[in-house]
Design a protein around this motif. Structure first.
Motif, PDB file in Angstrom:
ATOM      1  N   MET A  84       0.824  -1.207   0.000  1.00 11.97           N
ATOM      2  CA  MET A  84       0.000   0.000   0.000  1.00 11.97           C
ATOM      3  C   MET A  84       0.858   1.257   0.000  1.00 11.97           C
ATOM      4  N   ALA A  85       1.946   1.234   0.742  1.00 10.34           N
ATOM      5  CA  ALA A  85       2.835   2.403   0.777  1.00 10.34           C
ATOM      6  C   ALA A  85       3.451   2.651  -0.592  1.00 10.34           C
ATOM      7  N   ALA A  86       3.829   1.579  -1.272  1.00 10.37           N
ATOM      8  CA  ALA A  86       4.424   1.725  -2.602  1.00 10.37           C
ATOM      9  C   ALA A  86       3.400   2.224  -3.615  1.00 10.37           C
ATOM     10  N   LEU A  87       2.160   1.789  -3.483  1.00  9.59           N
ATOM     11  CA  LEU A  87       1.112   2.204  -4.415  1.00  9.59           C
ATOM     12  C   LEU A  87       0.789   3.685  -4.311  1.00  9.59           C
ATOM     13  N   GLU A  88       1.124   4.307  -3.207  1.00 10.11           N
ATOM     14  CA  GLU A  88       0.870   5.739  -3.055  1.00 10.11           C
ATOM     15  C   GLU A  88       1.635   6.568  -4.091  1.00 10.11           C
ATOM     16  N   GLU A 163      -8.452  -5.469   1.100  1.00 11.65           N
ATOM     17  CA  GLU A 163      -8.619  -6.854   1.535  1.00 11.65           C
ATOM     18  C   GLU A 163      -8.080  -7.819   0.481  1.00 11.65           C
ATOM     19  N   TYR A 164      -8.347  -7.507  -0.794  1.00 10.57           N
ATOM     20  CA  TYR A 164      -7.841  -8.356  -1.874  1.00 10.57           C
ATOM     21  C   TYR A 164      -6.321  -8.275  -1.961  1.00 10.57           C
ATOM     22  N   ILE A 165      -5.771  -7.095  -1.758  1.00 13.59           N
ATOM     23  CA  ILE A 165      -4.315  -6.937  -1.766  1.00 13.59           C
ATOM     24  C   ILE A 165      -3.693  -7.760  -0.641  1.00 13.59           C
ATOM     25  N   GLU A 166      -4.318  -7.761   0.517  1.00 16.97           N
ATOM     26  CA  GLU A 166      -3.816  -8.578   1.628  1.00 16.97           C
ATOM     27  C   GLU A 166      -3.820 -10.058   1.248  1.00 16.97           C
ATOM     28  N   PHE A 167      -4.865 -10.502   0.557  1.00 14.91           N
ATOM     29  CA  PHE A 167      -4.939 -11.882   0.102  1.00 14.91           C
ATOM     30  C   PHE A 167      -3.822 -12.176  -0.907  1.00 14.91           C
ATOM     31  N   LEU A 168      -3.601 -11.270  -1.857  1.00 14.61           N
ATOM     32  CA  LEU A 168      -2.547 -11.465  -2.848  1.00 14.61           C
ATOM     33  C   LEU A 168      -1.175 -11.565  -2.197  1.00 14.61           C
ATOM     34  N   VAL A 169      -0.924 -10.701  -1.238  1.00 18.92           N
ATOM     35  CA  VAL A 169       0.369 -10.711  -0.548  1.00 18.92           C
ATOM     36  C   VAL A 169       0.566 -12.036   0.176  1.00 18.92           C
ATOM     37  N   HIS A 170      -0.499 -12.552   0.785  1.00 16.82           N
ATOM     38  CA  HIS A 170      -0.424 -13.850   1.471  1.00 16.82           C
ATOM     39  C   HIS A 170      -0.069 -14.964   0.476  1.00 16.82           C
ATOM     40  N   VAL A 171      -0.735 -14.967  -0.673  1.00 18.81           N
ATOM     41  CA  VAL A 171      -0.456 -15.976  -1.695  1.00 18.81           C
ATOM     42  C   VAL A 171       0.984 -15.850  -2.194  1.00 18.81           C
TER      43      VAL A 171
END
Length: 258
Positions: A84-88, A163-171
């Motif tokens: 998220m920080a990078a996406l800023e 929430e989807y980004i959190e899921f992607l990071v987990h995968v």
């Protein structure tokens, strides 16, 4: 082969021009193991990484890869907050990627590349392959299809939920952990295969005799095709651009199941 000796000496003397200026720690053991043997010379490597890429390597067709911007590059697991920080800082099209371990090795003889290919396949790098260039260079690529690539934003606008980004990071982190296990397997099996082959011998070990037979049969049917493969590129950096495949389509033997 005198030509191989010159190529290896030139590669060894070349300065590391990668972004990191050094080998990835996780890949260093394999690279040093191979470069310490006479028949092998590594030309590029990456231990595996999580990448946020904006621009050419993202969604914009027709834009050169070199014009892409790296918002995040991590060779270890990361968290949602990092992404998220990078996406800023994003203003264009951004993709989130996991890119697995990749290694390109110049080999003295075809049987040296065959031995390396057999070990790679057995270790889980099923997309590995060999090319023979018109200049006689034999290049072995250690690769897998253990990848992930998902678009996240368009023209700077985030298109998915946190929430989807959190899921992607987990995968992606799970893939990173599996990637590390494969590298460890590859190192151990490579060390054993080289020892069985006499350390620096160009002859495959007895343990890879069956694989060698398969290669010989395939090679007899594909001799003409092998000679037409594009030559391998020189001067590649250790750290690759997002989406780059330095040695082209290295798939001559990739379909062989051992």
């Amino acid at each position: 082969m005198a030509a191989f000796g010159r190529w290896k000496a030139q590669r060894s003397a070349r300065q590391d021009c990668s972004r990191r200026g050094a080998l990835d720690e996780r890949a260093a053991g394999v690279v040093r193991l191979l470069n310490g043997r006479a028949p092998f010379c590594t030309t590029s490597s990456c231990s595996g990484r999580l990448v946020l890429a904006e621009g050419g390597a993202a969604l914009s067709a027709g834009i050169p890869k070199r014009r892409c911007r790296w918002l995040l590059v991590a060779h270890e697991p990361c968290g949602r907050a990092d992404v998220m920080a990078a996406l800023e800082n994003a203003t264009g099209n951004v993709v989130f990627k996991f890119e697995p371990f990749v290694l390109h090795v110049l080999c003295q003889e075809l049987q040296d590349a065959q031995l390396l290919h057999s070990v790679a396949i057995e270790s889980g790098f099923k997309n590995s392959g060999i090319t023979v260039g018109r200049g006689g260079k034999i290049m072995m690529a250690v690769r897998s299809a253990h990848c992930l690539e998902v678009p996240l934003s368009h023209m700077g606008k985030l298109m998915v939920s946190e929430e989807y980004i959190e899921f992607l990071v987990h995968v992606a982190n799970e893939k990173m952990e599996e990637n590390a296990r494969r590298i460890d397997r590859f190192y151990k099996r490579l060390e054993a295969a080289l020892e069985a082959a006499g350390g620096v011998s160009s002859s495959p070990s007895t343990g890879t005799g069956q694989a060698h037979t398969v290669y010989v049969r395939r090679r007899k049917r594909r001799t003409a095709r092998v000679q037409d493969v594009l030559p391998s590129a020189e001067g590649r950096n250790e750290e690759l651009e997002p989406g780059d495949d330095p040695e082209g389509s290295l798939d001559i033997f990739a379909e062989i199941t051992l």
